[in-house]
Design a protein around this motif. Structure first.
Motif, PDB file in Angstrom:
ATOM      1  N   GLN A 151      10.700  25.175  -7.999  1.00 18.73           N
ATOM      2  CA  GLN A 151      10.426  23.806  -8.914  1.00 18.73           C
ATOM      3  C   GLN A 151       9.124  25.169  -8.925  1.00 18.73           C
ATOM      4  O   GLN A 151       8.389  24.923 -10.538  1.00 18.73           O
ATOM      5  CB  GLN A 151       9.435  22.962  -7.969  1.00 18.73           C
ATOM      6  CG  GLN A 151       8.704  22.021  -8.873  1.00 18.73           C
ATOM      7  CD  GLN A 151       9.777  20.938  -9.450  1.00 18.73           C
ATOM      8  OE1 GLN A 151      10.190  20.217  -8.656  1.00 18.73           O
ATOM      9  NE2 GLN A 151       9.753  20.623 -10.307  1.00 18.73           N
ATOM     10  N   ILE A 152       8.833  26.471  -8.672  1.00 22.26           N
ATOM     11  CA  ILE A 152       7.305  27.288  -9.300  1.00 22.26           C
ATOM     12  C   ILE A 152       8.309  27.245 -10.587  1.00 22.26           C
ATOM     13  O   ILE A 152       7.391  27.700 -11.186  1.00 22.26           O
ATOM     14  CB  ILE A 152       7.272  27.984  -8.695  1.00 22.26           C
ATOM     15  CG1 ILE A 152       6.154  28.509  -8.736  1.00 22.26           C
ATOM     16  CG2 ILE A 152       8.717  28.834  -8.108  1.00 22.26           C
ATOM     17  CD1 ILE A 152       5.213  28.433  -8.467  1.00 22.26           C
ATOM     18  N   LEU A 156      18.944  24.309  -9.852  1.00 22.98           N
ATOM     19  CA  LEU A 156      17.758  24.824  -9.186  1.00 22.98           C
ATOM     20  C   LEU A 156      17.755  25.607 -10.521  1.00 22.98           C
ATOM     21  O   LEU A 156      18.660  26.114 -11.090  1.00 22.98           O
ATOM     22  CB  LEU A 156      18.736  25.657  -7.845  1.00 22.98           C
ATOM     23  CG  LEU A 156      18.147  26.613  -7.842  1.00 22.98           C
ATOM     24  CD1 LEU A 156      16.737  25.978  -7.349  1.00 22.98           C
ATOM     25  CD2 LEU A 156      19.449  27.577  -6.631  1.00 22.98           C
ATOM     26  N   ARG A 157      16.806  26.263 -10.748  1.00 21.16           N
ATOM     27  CA  ARG A 157      16.607  27.071 -11.610  1.00 21.16           C
ATOM     28  C   ARG A 157      15.436  28.159 -10.877  1.00 21.16           C
ATOM     29  O   ARG A 157      14.673  28.700  -9.884  1.00 21.16           O
ATOM     30  CB  ARG A 157      15.095  26.747 -12.548  1.00 21.16           C
ATOM     31  CG  ARG A 157      15.136  25.157 -13.450  1.00 21.16           C
ATOM     32  CD  ARG A 157      14.384  24.663 -14.621  1.00 21.16           C
ATOM     33  NE  ARG A 157      14.249  25.858 -15.508  1.00 21.16           N
ATOM     34  CZ  ARG A 157      13.475  25.412 -16.548  1.00 21.16           C
ATOM     35  NH1 ARG A 157      12.282  24.540 -16.882  1.00 21.16           N
ATOM     36  NH2 ARG A 157      12.986  26.179 -17.439  1.00 21.16           N
ATOM     37  N   VAL A 158      16.337  29.386 -11.448  1.00 26.46           N
ATOM     38  CA  VAL A 158      15.592  31.441 -10.870  1.00 26.46           C
ATOM     39  C   VAL A 158      15.105  32.072 -12.007  1.00 26.46           C
ATOM     40  O   VAL A 158      16.029  31.987 -13.258  1.00 26.46           O
ATOM     41  CB  VAL A 158      17.018  31.151  -9.951  1.00 26.46           C
ATOM     42  CG1 VAL A 158      17.331  30.497  -9.289  1.00 26.46           C
ATOM     43  CG2 VAL A 158      17.775  31.766 -11.278  1.00 26.46           C
ATOM     44  N   ALA A 195      10.511  31.757   0.482  1.00 23.22           N
ATOM     45  CA  ALA A 195       8.372  31.603   1.367  1.00 23.22           C
ATOM     46  C   ALA A 195       7.673  31.958  -0.053  1.00 23.22           C
ATOM     47  O   ALA A 195       7.017  31.320  -0.179  1.00 23.22           O
ATOM     48  CB  ALA A 195       8.888  32.692   2.291  1.00 23.22           C
ATOM     49  N   LEU A 196       8.374  32.921  -0.614  1.00 23.24           N
ATOM     50  CA  LEU A 196       7.265  33.036  -1.876  1.00 23.24           C
ATOM     51  C   LEU A 196       7.110  31.752  -2.637  1.00 23.24           C
ATOM     52  O   LEU A 196       6.238  31.293  -3.581  1.00 23.24           O
ATOM     53  CB  LEU A 196       8.077  34.752  -2.991  1.00 23.24           C
ATOM     54  CG  LEU A 196       6.946  34.913  -3.841  1.00 23.24           C
ATOM     55  CD1 LEU A 196       6.350  35.233  -4.111  1.00 23.24           C
ATOM     56  CD2 LEU A 196       7.657  35.960  -4.813  1.00 23.24           C
ATOM     57  N   ASN A 197       8.523  30.798  -3.250  1.00 28.71           N
ATOM     58  CA  ASN A 197       8.425  29.908  -4.497  1.00 28.71           C
ATOM     59  C   ASN A 197       6.989  28.391  -3.951  1.00 28.71           C
ATOM     60  O   ASN A 197       6.970  28.558  -4.279  1.00 28.71           O
ATOM     61  CB  ASN A 197       9.901  29.429  -4.281  1.00 28.71           C
ATOM     62  CG  ASN A 197      10.449  30.858  -4.832  1.00 28.71           C
ATOM     63  OD1 ASN A 197      10.776  31.455  -5.552  1.00 28.71           O
ATOM     64  ND2 ASN A 197      11.798  30.935  -3.740  1.00 28.71           N
TER      65      ASN A 197
END
Length: 462
Positions: A37-38, A81-83, A281-283
């Motif tokens: 989501q980020i 999902l988006r990356v 973790a980062l997201n």
């Protein structure tokens, strides 16, 4: 997390101070990308284009690993999902630049020695100075001194395996895996009776090797000799590695802080949660910052009641618990050995090929399964606002462009002449098949209210 929070506070007119223990910005690629989501939130802030420049991939991937089981989105028209593949040093530089643009002050080489709080604020004892602040947010990682000083417990478990991870340059090779083919290794995780070996690459000329085995995390920095010995133990033979760029070791933990707030002290990122698998973790940590930033700013400006700050713990600890659950499941899949483990992974691979499971797991990884205040009102309330294409009197636009200023937006899609007040931007627009007559979108992109009628009174402050 601290830099993301500084960006959000700065956008809302607050001038935060970021305290960084390191004298210089780090250059170690501890994380290699954003996912979930980020990514959409970065688009809503107008930062996605900056982050995507030079990226080897930005968009919706054809698949993603769920633990050690491959997840394919090939059968989905709109993969959830988006990356964005971006290494952590570049991400930190971009966020630092943006934070300073918005008025934040970054003080490097400032180590926190202790803190105390009272009804009016928080006192921080630093190396060489003392600082007074209205609020403090601990974004200081797994060994958070802020969390310890605030008296917040950090229950959970520690894995019995150690992971050694290395980035290596191989400029002479045509491809990063040619040297491993004769050993029978495939890209990704390879299992042996003594552990697991990772070989992969995210950029030309650099490959990543990971070694996971039972044992204790070594004391001191990982040396090339240490790394080569671990490879030999797990693989049973040596492996050509190349020149090391970065070597590290870690032991996975699964932990969730007992609360994210104690008075005027808050936790975000690894200080609040540690996940054992999945690269979340980062997201999740950056999304913590997005959630907390606008709330702190609104309370400081007197636009929203003080009780709003209680919702940070309620909302983000729920998200942390959800992520911890599915990353525990991924870690369990990765750790299963022998014929039973192989059989379960084979069965799940078949199951994950169906559209329903693939979509559901993709939403878990994206974080779009999270709904804040799940029992409250309209089905859209608590969900991240969809990026609807819109037509306004000024021309075509979309929801993402309306959110760039970090203010709440009242989107009138029913022509009802709704009125906002003060800090709420009212936008009258048309979209095909509107999901509701009106949407009140919070500064962090989540829907606070949907339906028809008047704007909730709590949002009417100027």
């Amino acid at each position: 997390m601290g830099l993301m929070l500084a960006c959000e506070l700065g956008l809302a007119g607050v001038r935060p101070i970021v305290l960084e223990k390191r004298p210089e910005q780090g250059d170690l690629p501890k994380a290699n990308g954003l996912g979930g989501q980020i990514v959409q939130f970065m688009d809503y802030r107008g930062l996605l284009e900056r982050l995507s420049e030079g990226s080897s991939f930005a968009g919706r991937p054809p698949g993603f690993p769920f633990g050690s089981v491959p997840l394919s989105f090939a059968g989905l028209d709109d993969p959830p999902l988006r990356v964005v593949l971006i290494q952590q040093p570049r991400l930190e530089r971009l966020l630092a630049e943006r934070a300073v643009e918005l008025g934040a002050e970054i003080r490097r080489g400032r180590e926190l020695l202790g803190l105390s709080q009272d009804e009016e604020g928080v006192t921080l004892d630093l190396s060489g100075e003392r600082l007074r602040a209205r609020y403090v947010v601990g974004c200081d990682g797994a060994r958070s001194l802020v969390r310890e000083q605030a008296g917040i417990s950090f229950p959970g478990t520690t894995d019995d395996e150690v992971l050694r991870l290395g980035h290596f340059t191989t400029p002479d090779l045509k491809g990063p895996f040619e040297q491993y083919e004769h050993l029978g290794l495939r890209q990704g995780w390879n299992r042996t009776p003594r552990g697991r070996l990772l070989v992969t690459s995210l950029q030309p000329g650099v490959h990543i090797v990971g070694v996971r085995e039972r044992g204790q995390e070594p004391e001191g920095p990982v040396t090339l000799a240490d790394f080569e010995a671990a490879v030999h133990r797990v693989l049973g033979s040596g492996l050509p590695l190349g020149e090391p760029v970065w070597l590290s070791s870690t032991v996975s933990q699964a932990r969730l802080a007992s609360r994210y707030r104690e008075g005027r002290v808050f936790l975000a990122g690894d200080a609040a949660h540690l996940f054992p698998a999945g690269g979340s973790a980062l997201n999740v940590g950056l999304t913590d910052a997005a959630n907390l930033g606008w709330k702190l700013a609104a309370v400081l400006a007197g636009r929203m009641p003080y009780d709003l700050l209680d919702t940070y713990d309620a909302e983000r600890r729920l998200a942390g618990a959800h992520t911890l659950a599915h990353t525990r499941a991924q870690a369990a899949l990765e750790g299963l050995t022998g014929e039973n483990g192989d059989a379960l992974r084979e069965l799940l691979t078949e199951l994950f090929a169906y559209e329903g499971p693939a979509r559901h797991l993709g939403q878990l990884l994206q974080g779009s399964d999270i709904r804040y205040g799940a029992a409250a009102g309209h089905a859209l309330v608590g969900r991240f606002a969809p990026d609807l294409p819109l037509t306004t009197a000024a021309g075509p636009t979309r929801v993402a462009e309306l959110m760039r200023g970090g203010r709440p937006v009242l989107l009138d899609l029913g022509g009802g002449g709704l009125k906002g007040a003060g800090w709420v931007d009212v936008v009258r627009a048309h979209t095909d098949d509107p999901p509701a007559d009106a949407l009140l979108i919070r500064p962090d992109g989540y829907i606070a209210w949907a339906g028809a009628g008047d704007l909730p009174e709590v949002w009417l402050a100027s």
